[in-house]
Design an enzyme around this catalytic site. Sequence first.
Site, PDB file in Angstrom:
ATOM      1  N   HIS A  37       0.970  -1.098  -0.445  1.00 54.87           N
ATOM      2  CA  HIS A  37       0.007   0.303   0.151  1.00 54.87           C
ATOM      3  C   HIS A  37       0.410   1.078  -0.433  1.00 54.87           C
ATOM      4  O   HIS A  37       0.580   2.504  -0.784  1.00 54.87           O
ATOM      5  CB  HIS A  37      -0.780  -0.007   1.310  1.00 54.87           C
ATOM      6  CG  HIS A  37      -2.389  -1.464   1.337  1.00 54.87           C
ATOM      7  ND1 HIS A  37      -1.917  -2.129   2.343  1.00 54.87           N
ATOM      8  CD2 HIS A  37      -3.376  -1.748   0.451  1.00 54.87           C
ATOM      9  CE1 HIS A  37      -2.683  -2.710   2.189  1.00 54.87           C
ATOM     10  NE2 HIS A  37      -3.467  -2.694   1.194  1.00 54.87           N
ATOM     11  N   GLY A 149      -3.095  -1.331  -7.361  1.00 53.34           N
ATOM     12  CA  GLY A 149      -1.815  -2.905  -7.971  1.00 53.34           C
ATOM     13  C   GLY A 149      -1.782  -4.305  -8.102  1.00 53.34           C
ATOM     14  O   GLY A 149      -2.524  -4.256  -8.633  1.00 53.34           O
TER      15      GLY A 149
HETATM   16  P1  AMP Z   1      -6.797  -3.651  -0.495  1.00 53.09           P
HETATM   17  O1  AMP Z   1      -5.962  -3.122   1.015  1.00 53.09           O
HETATM   18  O2  AMP Z   1      -6.186  -5.266  -0.459  1.00 53.09           O
HETATM   19  O3  AMP Z   1      -7.486  -3.710  -1.327  1.00 53.09           O
HETATM   20  O4  AMP Z   1      -5.611  -3.347  -1.225  1.00 53.09           O
HETATM   21  C1  AMP Z   1      -5.125  -1.538  -1.793  1.00 53.09           C
HETATM   22  C2  AMP Z   1      -4.846  -2.056  -2.520  1.00 53.09           C
HETATM   23  O5  AMP Z   1      -2.936  -2.028  -2.934  1.00 53.09           O
HETATM   24  C3  AMP Z   1      -4.610  -2.646  -3.956  1.00 53.09           C
HETATM   25  O6  AMP Z   1      -5.203  -1.781  -5.481  1.00 53.09           O
HETATM   26  C4  AMP Z   1      -3.961  -3.130  -3.851  1.00 53.09           C
HETATM   27  O7  AMP Z   1      -4.124  -4.308  -5.660  1.00 53.09           O
HETATM   28  C5  AMP Z   1      -3.072  -2.614  -3.381  1.00 53.09           C
HETATM   29  N1  AMP Z   1      -1.724  -3.953  -2.987  1.00 53.09           N
HETATM   30  C6  AMP Z   1      -1.855  -4.966  -2.165  1.00 53.09           C
HETATM   31  N2  AMP Z   1      -1.146  -5.622  -1.736  1.00 53.09           N
HETATM   32  C7  AMP Z   1       0.298  -5.092  -2.934  1.00 53.09           C
HETATM   33  C8  AMP Z   1       1.318  -5.889  -2.605  1.00 53.09           C
HETATM   34  N3  AMP Z   1       1.591  -6.804  -2.679  1.00 53.09           N
HETATM   35  N4  AMP Z   1       1.939  -5.135  -3.948  1.00 53.09           N
HETATM   36  C9  AMP Z   1       1.838  -4.042  -3.853  1.00 53.09           C
HETATM   37  N5  AMP Z   1       0.240  -3.007  -4.226  1.00 53.09           N
HETATM   38  C10 AMP Z   1      -0.496  -4.012  -3.561  1.00 53.09           C
END
Ligand code: AMP
Length: 304
Positions: A37, A149
């Site tokens: 994030h 991401g």
């Molecule tokens: P989430 O909180 O899981 O909904 O993720 C929020 C954003 O962070 C989304 O766009 C995800 O794709 C991105 N994200 C989650 N994990 C990663 C990671 N390991 N590397 C890059 N982006 C990430």
Amino acid sequence: MRTLRTVAELRAALAGERGRGRSIALVPTMGALHEGHLSLIRASRREHDVVVVSLFVNPAQFNESSDLAAYPRDEAGDAQLASGAGADILFAPSPDEVYPAGFSTTISVQGPLAETLEGEHRGSGHFAGVATVVAKLLTMVLPDAAYFGAKDAQQLLVVRRLVRDLDLPVEIVACPTVRDPDGLALSSRNRRLSAAERESALGLSRALNAVACGITAGRYRDRAAAEAAGLAMLDLPQLTVEYFRVVDAGTMAPAERLTGDLLIVTAARAGAVRLIDNKSLRVESFTPAPDNEPVDAEVATLLA
Ligand code: AMP
């Protein structure tokens, strides 16, 4: 950094910024922030004047109430991390603010893009939940750009489709997957893994890398052979694989040939924790490997 909880407060704060001609970026998250994030927040900080991080665990995209209940939450820790990475506003609305009484509109993304893989395993409501909340966040913030991401590759394509189909005036920026040094893709759910489950979960990135190498080296006759090799590598204790597929990177449809822009995507449960990962690769042309080594031997070599 300010924490705001209502759409009215958010709009009031951003109207002045927009009026002064400052560009606005949105980073949507469900919290339990980690370096993945933070990489999105830092990228948006470099490219825009005002960075809004949203923190909302969206009930509409969870198909299992136990997963929603177990989803880690730590707003105070998240606020510190987001601020440290350069966020100006943390938008942390309550479920009632996002879904007020009588809420009855859903954006459904149809077709194979949203119905296969994650759509198939998490249910058709999953991407409808994602598309609806992303559309709402985009219209609440009206950002110039929103950062996502590559780890959630199918979600990224669904969001790009949503923005194109509804003519939403926003640039969608994709950032690479951030991993632990041993290769495990960072995820808010990783903190629920036992040591043994984490060890097996490492198999996901290893299998993705090995199969990507095998495809590039022309080791597999076809997609089925590549997928079988990946599945064989994921036969690990405590790991239940949901899928391991080689797909077209632009459509998520099964790759007809092992050339072009490909994505290898996988999902598995390590104990009770559901994990996803993917690896993209570009293969210019298919040249069969010279020898006839069995695939498993090749995979073993790649892993050694
Ligand atoms: P989430 O909180 O899981 O909904 O993720 C929020 C954003 O962070 C989304 O766009 C995800 O794709 C991105 N994200 C989650 N994990 C990663 C990671 N390991 N590397 C890059 N982006 C990430």
